[in-house]
Design an enzyme around this catalytic site. Structure first.
Site, PDB file in Angstrom:
ATOM      1  CG  ASP A 179      43.209  68.864  45.901  1.00 19.42           C
ATOM      2  OD1 ASP A 179      42.285  68.314  46.397  1.00 19.42           O
ATOM      3  OD2 ASP A 179      44.088  69.930  46.404  1.00 19.42           O
ATOM      4  CB  ILE A 180      45.637  67.498  39.746  1.00 20.31           C
ATOM      5  CG1 ILE A 180      45.370  69.046  40.169  1.00 20.31           C
ATOM      6  CG2 ILE A 180      45.307  67.107  38.328  1.00 20.31           C
ATOM      7  CD1 ILE A 180      43.910  69.382  39.695  1.00 20.31           C
TER       8      ILE A 180
END
Length: 394
Positions: A179-180
């Site tokens: 996600d990051i």
């Protein structure tokens, strides 16, 4: 107005981590970010993570996960299932520079909020779609979350203890790295598209970003090792795939991470450890030789390192130009003098007379510093304000 992006307006129609992370970065850089949420429930991540507790032990405020991804935003609640909600969002998009969404591929088309529909209203709009698998391909309709992308991208094949070691097997990275990473790629793509719009074409464009693609790309040199050699990388615990010694060792009191980047540093390491004869051994003279003879080398180094505490080794190694450091928990991270000096853990006025803890943006601009203007918003709290500011509505 302040920051690098003071005249940029962003509609953040994303949930959970990747999209909100990208939008928060744009907000940190000075953009006016409006978080569009479903009335009543809002972003799913408002219900994920830990909550602060008041003096009476009762839970208060938003979750830790929501707080991590949503500062420097204003929230408006819009029901896009209703025609009036769709029109309101189109009106806002007509005034926006950036639109970020993470609905399933094609999911906003039935609401008239897809890229083609909004670009017809606002040709300068940069529209970023973040999905698990992208807008096309056999997996495009499928759902997915971070650990699935860690698994499918190959990351878990190189993360975890080596075969034969205690606890051997694949492991997920300890935070939502897919996600990051996707959030970072989204931010980079949005900034590049804005630059192209403002310096070349005058037009926005559609950015199609998949979390699976982003995680494959982020593995960079590890994936390239396989492409070049044909040899699959392996799980190595804390050890590097290409350098040695580059891993954690036991000392007299706690583990110590060592990272030796070249042959000169290896000679310095051995001098500090009292092993001056080791670099002269042909098996250990070069990194390539050391990689080939790790089973013989590592016990020699480990035996020396167990004789003194980690702090003593760190001081001696740092003085010799050899990189080393402790394996900290977050309490130790927060107390580290370098982290404290850099101000990575801060607090922000929560708007109710209290302090909201936060982790700072690591970028330090000399002329347009990152600003922390507002804590993560309550659901729909700035709706009327946003409509007034963007649409001149009362």
């Amino acid at each position: 107005m302040s920051g690098c992006l003071p005249r940029i307006r962003v509609l953040d129609m994303t949930r959970v981590f990747a999209g909100p992370w990208a939008a928060q970065l744009l907000g940190d850089f000075g953009a006016d970010v409006v978080k569009v949420e479903q009335p009543g429930s809002g972003d799913d991540v408002r219900r994920m993570g830990f909550r602060k507790q008041g003096e009476d032990g009762a839970e208060t405020g938003e979750t830790s996960s929501f707080l991590a991804m949503n500062r420097n935003k204003r929230s408006i609640a819009i029901d896009i299932a209703k025609p009036e909600g769709q029109q309101q969002l189109r009106d806002l998009a007509a005034k926006a520079d950036v639109f970020i969404e993470n609905f399933k591929a094609g999911g906003l088309q039935r609401y008239g909020l897809d890229y083609a529909a909004l670009a017809a209203i606002n040709p300068r709009l940069v529209y970023c779609s973040i999905t698990g698998f992208g807008q096309d391909g056999p997996y495009a309709p499928l759902p997915g979350y971070d650990p699935v992308f860690q698994a499918m991208s190959g990351l878990m094949s190189v993360t975890g203890n080596a075969e034969g070691d205690a606890g051997a097997g694949p492991a997920v990275v300890g935070y939502s790295v897919s996600d990051i990473n996707a959030g970072f790629y989204a931010t980079i793509g949005i900034l590049a598209a804005l630059h192209h719009r403002d310096t070349v074409s005058g037009l926005g464009q559609h950015i199609d970003l998949a979390l699976l693609d982003a995680q494959v790309a982020a593995q960079s040199h590890i994936a390239m090792n396989w492409l070049v050699s044909g040899k699959p990388p392996v799980r190595g615990g804390t050890a590097s795939q290409i350098n040695t010694p580059w891993q954690a060792f036991e000392t007299a009191d706690r583990p110590l991470m060592l990272a030796v980047g070249n042959d000169r540093q290896f000679a310095q390491l051995c001098r500090v450890l009292g092993l001056p004869e080791v670099p002269a051994d042909a098996r250990f003279a070069t990194n390539r030789a050391r990689m080939a003879h790790k089973p013989e080398l590592l016990p020699i180094l480990q035996g020396a390192l167990r004789t003194r505490p980690a702090r003593e080794w760190m001081d001696a190694l740092n003085a010799a130009g050899v990189s080393s450091g402790p394996i900290n928990d977050f309490a130790a991270v927060a107390e580290d003098p370098q982290i404290r000096h850099r101000g990575m853990f801060r607090s922000l006025d929560d708007g109710a007379g209290g302090a909201q803890p936060m982790i700072a943006n690591p970028l330090n601009f000399s002329a347009t510093p990152v600003t922390y203007r507002s804590p993560p918003p309550a659901l729909g709290a700035q709706g009327a304000e946003v409509l007034r500011d963007w649409l001149d509505e009362a």
